[in-house]
Structure formats: C-alpha cells, structure tokens
Design an enzyme around this catalytic site. Structure first.
Site, PDB file in Angstrom:
ATOM      1  N   LYS A 114       0.975  -1.224   0.112  1.00  0.00           N
ATOM      2  CA  LYS A 114      -0.061   0.154  -0.017  1.00  0.00           C
ATOM      3  C   LYS A 114       0.891   1.309   0.011  1.00  0.00           C
ATOM      4  CE  LYS A 114      -3.130   0.199   3.254  1.00  0.00           C
ATOM      5  NZ  LYS A 114      -3.987   0.280   4.409  1.00  0.00           N
ATOM      6  N   LYS A 126       3.102  -2.169  11.241  1.00  0.00           N
ATOM      7  CA  LYS A 126       2.058  -2.049  11.894  1.00  0.00           C
ATOM      8  C   LYS A 126       2.091  -2.519  13.392  1.00  0.00           C
ATOM      9  CE  LYS A 126      -2.639  -1.397  10.918  1.00  0.00           C
ATOM     10  NZ  LYS A 126      -3.137  -0.588   9.928  1.00  0.00           N
ATOM     11  N   ASP A 166      -5.497   3.278  13.862  1.00  0.00           N
ATOM     12  CA  ASP A 166      -6.157   2.278  13.052  1.00  0.00           C
ATOM     13  C   ASP A 166      -7.400   1.876  14.043  1.00  0.00           C
ATOM     14  OD1 ASP A 166      -5.926   0.203  10.781  1.00  0.00           O
ATOM     15  OD2 ASP A 166      -6.395  -1.130  12.482  1.00  0.00           O
TER      16      ASP A 166
END
Ligand SMILES: NC(=O)C1=CN([C@@H]2O[C@H](COP(=O)(O)OP(=O)(O)OC[C@H]3O[C@@H](n4cnc5c(N)ncnc54)[C@H](O)[C@@H]3O)[C@@H](O)[C@H]2O)C=CC1
Ligand SMILES: O=C(O)CCC(=O)C(=O)O
Length: 444
Positions: A114, A126, A166
């Site tokens: 991405k 992440k 997130d």
C-alpha cells in the site's frame, strides 16, 4: 514446482497458526505470478519472495497499567516492522481484543505494498495491542497509552518508524502516545501521524482514508464508463473510515443507505445523516441504536446484514473478513457494479474471486484505502519543513494521489495481461517498486 508455489509452501510451514497472515500472503503471491515468471532467475537468486514475506523484526511486549479500581491489568503490545526498503516503517496501531501476531503481520505485510502504491517514501509496519478501549474511562485509556509508549519509544522515531491510528486509535490516543514519547525522549518530532492540529497534525488527515476511498472509486467508475452521482451505496462500519467515506460519497451525489458497528447495522433509505452519525460515534462513542432512536427513517437490526441491501456500490469499511461468499452472492444477485475496500482485507479470498468472476469492479484495500497513509506521509513532510498546509492543499494532493494509484494499477494489470484485475494490478505495481529498491540495496 514454480518459485511462487515453493515460497507459499515455505511461508505456510513457517507461519502455522497465522491464518490472516497466510491469507494476505497467498492473495499477493498468487497474483504476482506473471511478474515473478518474467524475472524468475533474478528473483530466485536474490530470494526476493522469501525476504518480502519475512518481517524485518517483530517486537512483542508486556503492557501493564492500572484500572480505575486500582487493579493492575496486563495486555500484550506488538510492533511488526515489515520492510523499510523505500522509507521509514509506517503504519497504524490497532487496539482491539482480537489483536494477535497474525493480524498485525497481515496488516504490516499489506502496508508494504500500500505504502509503495502511494508513490511516497514510506516503508511498511503495523502495531497494536489486545487492549479493549470499549467502556474504558479517559484516565484508563491514558494509562494504557503511556505504558504502551514506555516500551514502544525504543523502536520508533521520525526517520525510523512512524506509527498512526487504526481501529480503536484516534486523535485522543495519538495525543496520549505523543505526549509520553516527548516526555521520555525530550524531543519534539513527527514520530506519530494523526496528531491534533495544535501540535503538528495535518488538516484533512481525519477525513483522508474515507475521502481517498471515494476519489479512487469515482476514478475507477469513470474509467469504466460510470458516474458515481446518483448511485446507491452500502457502507459497513461506523468509524473513522466509514464516516468520511459516507460524507464524501454524499458530496459526490451518491446516496449511502447503510452503516454498521460490531453489534448491529442501520438501513436508512433516506440516506445516512452524517452529522448525527458523527455525534453518536465520534462525540458520544455510543451504539448505533442511538442513531436509530433519533432518526425516524432508520431501521436498526442486530447482527450483520448490510450486504443484503440492494446497491450499486459496496464499500466495506469495518474490519478484515467481513464480506463473505454469501454476501458476495447477495451483492451480485442485487446487481452491484463495484466493491471498493475501505477496510484492510475485508473481503475473503473466495468472495473476491466470486465478485471478479461475476464482472464486478473490485478495488483491493491496499489501493483504495491508501489515502489515509498517503496523507500521513504528507503530515510527515509538513513536520519536516515545520509548516502547515491548508485543507484544500492537502485534499487536492490526496485526490491526485488516489487518481494516480488507480491509473498505476490499471496500467500494471494491462502490462501483465490481467486487464480489469485490480488486485493483480495493485500487487504488481506495489511489489515492483519495493523489490527494485531491495535488490539495489544488496543483501539486507
Ligand atoms: N483509520 C485509517 O486511517 C485507516 C483504517 N483502515 C482500516 O479501516 C478499517 C476501519 O478502521 P477505522 O475506521 O480507522 O477504525 P475505527 O475504530 O474508527 O472504526 C471501526 C468501526 O468498525 C466497526 N466494527 C469493528 N468490527 C466490526 C465488525 N465485526 N462488524 C461490523 N462493524 C465492526 C466498529 O464498531 C467501528 O465502528 C480497519 O480495517 C482499518 O485497518 C485502513 C486504512 C487507513
Ligand atoms: O496513517 C498511517 O500511517 C497508517 C494508516 C493505516 O494504518 C493503514 O493504512 O492501514
């Protein structure tokens, strides 16, 4: 056995018990076959597939904190730094009880491709924790965030790894995390994105993922002879991505008739009232039953069911694996023309295949939801030059980025004989840039 199959077998053996990670790797590697076959000798020699599927490092740590009753609680924290070939690690932090290593690894892996697609210099990572923010007081959230950062600060920095929000991490949490980082390190730097506007945040970052999803969808429809104005859209989720996707869809002349949270969903045939949804979800942090109580045209249903409603476009914006094969069948039976993922991997492999085989335009999240991280990279640029850009400036850069992402993946799909397969196009375009950088940087 071909190189892709060999690596898939090795990755499956090495990562047993990590279904989400294996699902993400399978989707990517399967669709890379044409580019791998065209470069097999070099890729094998350089072991690029083995290297790109193995995180640079995986950090797991204890997060102790004290609740409002004086009781010590212990959660597990994660940061997976997946690949920094094209820039510092970049990707969100998720706070949700379902969080485990498999989920963080799948998210970090997706983030690599991405971030490459955004055309900006950011690598992939992440993190998160199995901490459940639901029902916690502000003080408990702060206590957790401070403890989490007391370990995480060792591994992050403006040129090293830049986390963001997130699921379960918004402006409030980023504020507490930033404050603790500054306190421990004593430096004022753009170590996180999604910051408040008074301390280095970027205008339009809050809106960026949802707005970007609609800019991408508009371009995809346009390229296929369709106009987004006048379309009926089903959205799932009721968080950051969903809210701003609904808002932008309405600004572009579409009607959004659904949204959902983890306990139920809304069908509102008159169109979702975004101001009311924002008040219920962003201000009160309440359930969707409150939306229904204040909106006479809305029906509230327990459980899941958004995808049973007839629509032209479906935008899954809640979480992974929320659009299953039966949902795909219902959407196709109801004449859906496009599905664009706002969440990360919301559609199962089986459902994706069914949609594509039935002629539905399908945009994978790593392309269509890249507007959030792209705008985070714009926040990093503003922090570096110690300036703030206007909303219009950021929004117009975001729009350009999303339109370019669509055309890059469309071109990549055509170049490798996969026209119309936007999953293959996104994976190939994202992969080529990262792999070229990895090879150029030698064995590392
Ligand atoms: N916030 C961002 O900038 C970005 C987020 N994403 C992805 O978008 C998705 C949503 O993230 P955010 O909106 O930021 O999170 P959020 O925490 O603001 O909202 C998540 C929403 O989804 C709902 N939800 C969670 N599990 C659900 C389930 N099983 N069924 C129905 N609804 C459910 C929650 O109730 C909440 O309304 C996630 O997959 C995330 O990874 C992707 C790119 C960027
Ligand atoms: O803004 C960021 O750095 C990350 C956003 C994110 O977590 C994502 O793209 O899934």
């Amino acid at each position: 056995m071909g190189y892709v199959d060999e690596v898939l077998e090795k990755v499956s053996k090495k990562n047993e018990g990590q279904p989400e990670f294996l699902q993400a790797v399978t989707e990517v590697l399967e669709s890379l076959r044409p580019v791998v076959e065209a470069n097999e000798e070099l890729y094998r020699k350089e072991a690029v597939l083995e290297r790109i599927t193995e995180p640079d490092r995986q950090i797991m740590f204890r997060v102790p904190w004290v609740d409002d009753n004086g009781q010590v609680q212990v959660n597990r924290g994660f940061r997976v730094q997946f690949n920094n070939a094209i820039g510092p690690y970049k990707g969100g932090l998720r706070l949700h009880p379902s969080v485990n290593l498999s989920i963080i690894k799948f998210l970090g892996f997706e983030q690599v491709f991405k971030n490459s697609l955004t055309s900006l210099p950011i690598g992939g990572g992440k993190g998160g924790s199995d901490f459940d923010p639901k029902g916690k007081s502000d003080r408990e959230i702060m206590a957790f965030c401070q403890s989490f950062m007391t370990e995480l600060y060792k591994y992050i920095g403006a040129d090293m790894d830049v986390p963001a929000g997130d699921i379960g991490v918004g402006g409030r949490e980023i504020g507490y995390l930033f404050g603790q980082y500054k306190r421990i390190r004593g430096t004022y730097e753009g170590v996180l994105t999604g910051k408040g506007l008074t301390y280095g945040g970027s205008l339009a970052r809050t809106e960026a993922t949802g707005y970007g999803l609609l800019y991408f969808t508009e371009e995809m429809l346009k390229s296929n002879g369709q106009d987004i104005a006048g379309k009926t859209i089903c959205v799932s989720g009721a968080g950051n991505v969903a809210i701003y996707a609904i808002q932008k869809a309405q600004q572009l002349g579409a009607k959004v008739v659904t949204c959902s949270d983890s306990t139920g969903w809304i069908y509102d045939p008159e169109g979702i009232d975004v101001a009311l949804l924002k008040e219920v979800k962003e201000v009160k942090r309440a359930r969707l039953t409150e939306y229904a109580a204040k909106r006479p045209s809305a029906q509230y249903h327990e459980g899941r069911g958004v995808w049973t409603i007839k629509c032209d476009v479906a935008l899954p914006c809640a979480t992974q694996n929320e659009l299953l094969i039966d949902d795909a069948k219902a959407l196709v039976a109801n004449g859906v023309i496009a599905v664009a993922e706002g969440a990360n991997m919301p559609t199962t492999l089986e459902a994706t295949k069914y949609l594509q085989e039935n002629g539905v335009l399908f945009a994978p999240g790593k392309a269509s939801n890249a507007g959030g991280v792209a705008t985070s990279a714009l926040e990093m640029s503003q922090n570096s030059e110690r300036l703030s850009w206007t909303f219009e400036e950021v929004d117009s850069k975001l729009k350009n980025i999303m339109v370019n992402i669509f055309h890059n993946l469309d071109d990549a799909s055509k170049k490798y004989g996969k026209e119309g397969d936007y999953v293959a196009g996104a994976n190939i375009a994202g992969f080529e840039k990262v792999v070229n950088a990895m090879v150029a940087q030698g064995v590392c």
